[in-house]
Design a protein around this motif. Structure first.
Motif, PDB file in Angstrom:
ATOM      1  N   TYR A 101     -16.738 -19.312  44.605  1.00  0.00           N
ATOM      2  CA  TYR A 101     -15.373 -19.375  44.070  1.00  0.00           C
ATOM      3  C   TYR A 101     -15.041 -20.855  44.076  1.00  0.00           C
ATOM      4  N   GLU A 102     -15.144 -21.458  42.900  1.00  0.00           N
ATOM      5  CA  GLU A 102     -15.046 -22.912  42.807  1.00  0.00           C
ATOM      6  C   GLU A 102     -13.698 -23.402  43.340  1.00  0.00           C
ATOM      7  N   GLY A 103     -13.774 -24.420  44.149  1.00  0.00           N
ATOM      8  CA  GLY A 103     -12.559 -24.964  44.756  1.00  0.00           C
ATOM      9  C   GLY A 103     -12.330 -24.370  46.128  1.00  0.00           C
ATOM     10  N   MET A 104     -12.237 -23.057  46.198  1.00  0.00           N
ATOM     11  CA  MET A 104     -11.970 -22.436  47.500  1.00  0.00           C
ATOM     12  C   MET A 104     -13.182 -22.545  48.421  1.00  0.00           C
ATOM     13  N   ALA A 105     -14.388 -22.402  47.884  1.00  0.00           N
ATOM     14  CA  ALA A 105     -15.590 -22.439  48.746  1.00  0.00           C
ATOM     15  C   ALA A 105     -15.683 -23.785  49.474  1.00  0.00           C
ATOM     16  N   ARG A 106     -15.518 -24.867  48.745  1.00  0.00           N
ATOM     17  CA  ARG A 106     -15.597 -26.180  49.401  1.00  0.00           C
ATOM     18  C   ARG A 106     -14.464 -26.365  50.407  1.00  0.00           C
ATOM     19  N   ASN A 107     -13.275 -25.949  50.018  1.00  0.00           N
ATOM     20  CA  ASN A 107     -12.132 -26.094  50.930  1.00  0.00           C
ATOM     21  C   ASN A 107     -12.323 -25.281  52.201  1.00  0.00           C
ATOM     22  N   GLU A 108     -12.887 -24.082  52.073  1.00  0.00           N
ATOM     23  CA  GLU A 108     -13.118 -23.254  53.269  1.00  0.00           C
ATOM     24  C   GLU A 108     -14.203 -23.863  54.147  1.00  0.00           C
ATOM     25  N   LEU A 109     -15.234 -24.430  53.521  1.00  0.00           N
ATOM     26  CA  LEU A 109     -16.277 -25.121  54.306  1.00  0.00           C
ATOM     27  C   LEU A 109     -15.651 -26.265  55.093  1.00  0.00           C
ATOM     28  N   GLN A 110     -14.814 -27.038  54.416  1.00  0.00           N
ATOM     29  CA  GLN A 110     -14.164 -28.180  55.061  1.00  0.00           C
ATOM     30  C   GLN A 110     -13.259 -27.703  56.204  1.00  0.00           C
ATOM     31  N   ARG A 111     -12.470 -26.664  55.911  1.00  0.00           N
ATOM     32  CA  ARG A 111     -11.545 -26.139  56.922  1.00  0.00           C
ATOM     33  C   ARG A 111     -12.315 -25.623  58.143  1.00  0.00           C
ATOM     34  N   LEU A 112     -13.418 -24.912  57.881  1.00  0.00           N
ATOM     35  CA  LEU A 112     -14.232 -24.398  58.991  1.00  0.00           C
ATOM     36  C   LEU A 112     -14.811 -25.535  59.820  1.00  0.00           C
ATOM     37  N   GLY A 113     -15.287 -26.569  59.127  1.00  0.00           N
ATOM     38  CA  GLY A 113     -15.839 -27.723  59.832  1.00  0.00           C
ATOM     39  C   GLY A 113     -14.797 -28.378  60.722  1.00  0.00           C
ATOM     40  N   GLU A 114     -13.584 -28.498  60.205  1.00  0.00           N
ATOM     41  CA  GLU A 114     -12.514 -29.115  60.996  1.00  0.00           C
ATOM     42  C   GLU A 114     -12.124 -28.231  62.178  1.00  0.00           C
ATOM     43  N   THR A 115     -12.147 -26.918  61.958  1.00  0.00           N
ATOM     44  CA  THR A 115     -11.869 -26.006  63.084  1.00  0.00           C
ATOM     45  C   THR A 115     -12.959 -26.130  64.144  1.00  0.00           C
ATOM     46  N   GLU A 149     -19.135 -17.983  61.139  1.00  0.00           N
ATOM     47  CA  GLU A 149     -17.866 -17.974  60.409  1.00  0.00           C
ATOM     48  C   GLU A 149     -18.086 -18.165  58.914  1.00  0.00           C
ATOM     49  N   LEU A 150     -19.017 -19.046  58.568  1.00  0.00           N
ATOM     50  CA  LEU A 150     -19.329 -19.278  57.153  1.00  0.00           C
ATOM     51  C   LEU A 150     -19.706 -17.959  56.472  1.00  0.00           C
ATOM     52  N   LYS A 151     -20.502 -17.157  57.184  1.00  0.00           N
ATOM     53  CA  LYS A 151     -20.964 -15.894  56.612  1.00  0.00           C
ATOM     54  C   LYS A 151     -19.891 -14.808  56.655  1.00  0.00           C
ATOM     55  N   ARG A 152     -18.711 -15.158  57.124  1.00  0.00           N
ATOM     56  CA  ARG A 152     -17.601 -14.212  57.161  1.00  0.00           C
ATOM     57  C   ARG A 152     -16.513 -14.567  56.149  1.00  0.00           C
ATOM     58  N   VAL A 153     -16.290 -15.870  55.938  1.00  0.00           N
ATOM     59  CA  VAL A 153     -15.096 -16.232  55.142  1.00  0.00           C
ATOM     60  C   VAL A 153     -15.333 -17.158  53.946  1.00  0.00           C
ATOM     61  N   VAL A 154     -16.437 -17.867  53.904  1.00  0.00           N
ATOM     62  CA  VAL A 154     -16.605 -18.825  52.799  1.00  0.00           C
ATOM     63  C   VAL A 154     -17.033 -18.071  51.530  1.00  0.00           C
ATOM     64  N   PRO A 155     -16.247 -18.166  50.451  1.00  0.00           N
ATOM     65  CA  PRO A 155     -16.512 -17.354  49.260  1.00  0.00           C
ATOM     66  C   PRO A 155     -17.706 -17.851  48.436  1.00  0.00           C
ATOM     67  N   ILE A 156     -18.868 -17.541  48.976  1.00  0.00           N
ATOM     68  CA  ILE A 156     -20.145 -17.787  48.300  1.00  0.00           C
ATOM     69  C   ILE A 156     -20.946 -16.498  48.440  1.00  0.00           C
ATOM     70  N   TRP A 157     -21.571 -16.081  47.325  1.00  0.00           N
ATOM     71  CA  TRP A 157     -22.292 -14.811  47.319  1.00  0.00           C
ATOM     72  C   TRP A 157     -23.681 -14.989  46.721  1.00  0.00           C
TER      73      TRP A 157
END
Lengths: 79, 128
Positions: B51-65, B113-121
């Motif tokens: 999901y372009e845009g959201m996938a990168r943002n979720e990766l970044q957010r997870l990394g910061e968490t 967490e990546l395998k739970r929330v980052v929108p990549i399939w």
């Protein structure tokens, strides 16, 4: 009001389209929208998907607005 | 310090563009590779969709968490999408920390967490 719904992966297969527009009532919460989207298809209803709102996971109780982009996020499988 | 990136090109030799700190005693690297089998079938490649845009943002957010939860000094990750041949990397994550235990713990948490929330399939495969 109208919102845009994007469908990914298995959700796209079930609904047969990658995007559609949906009319919802003012004040519709993300939980109500989830129920309305599940009502579109029995296969979708059985799927443990999440909804994203404007490319973020929304807080519980978030109200959708005109022109919002909602995405059906089926179980992810990255990595 | 966290970076996250999505790309459609090969990432096998990817390393973060940042100097190793002299206070870092550990560098944990995870490379997720495409196996030669999916659902019992031999394959030549897997197809990943984002999901372009959201996938990168979720990766970044997870990394910061992860950076907030674990005593690490940096986390850098890159995820490849599109058609990825067998034997090539789909993801590379590099975590640096003062001690190895924090790096290993952070890596396990981040990947779970990546395998739970980052929108990549994985949306398909290319048969042999």
């Amino acid at each position: 009001m109208e919102i845009r719904v994007k469908c990914f992966a298995s959700a796209r297969e079930v609904l047969g389209r990658s995007e559609f527009r949906m009319t919802v009532d003012d004040g519709t919460t993300i939980e109500l929208l989830d129920r309305q989207i599940r009502a579109l298809s029995s296969q979708l209803d059985e799927m443990p998907f999440m909804l994203a709102l404007n490319k973020q996971y929304p807080e519980r109780g978030t109200v959708v607005k005109e022109g919002d982009e909602v995405a059906i996020i089926p179980p992810v499988s990255g990595g | 310090m966290v970076t996250a990136e999505i790309t459609d090109t090969a990432i096998c030799g990817w390393l973060p563009d940042r100097p190793l700190l002299t206070t870092d005693g550990a560098e944990v690297v995870f490379r997720g590779m495409v196996r030669d089998e999916e659902d019992g079938q031999s394959i030549a490649a897997l197809v990943y969709e984002q999901y372009e845009g959201m996938a990168r943002n979720e990766l970044q957010r997870l990394g910061e968490t992860a950076s907030g939860r674990f005593a690490i000094s940096s986390l850098d990750c890159i995820h490849r999408v599109g058609t990825i041949p067998v034997g090539e990397a789909a993801i590379v994550v590099v975590i640096r920390s003062r001690h190895r235990a924090e790096g290993f713990a952070a890596m396990g948490w981040f990947m779970d967490e990546l395998k739970r929330v980052v929108p990549i399939w994985k949306t398909g495969s290319v048969p042999c």
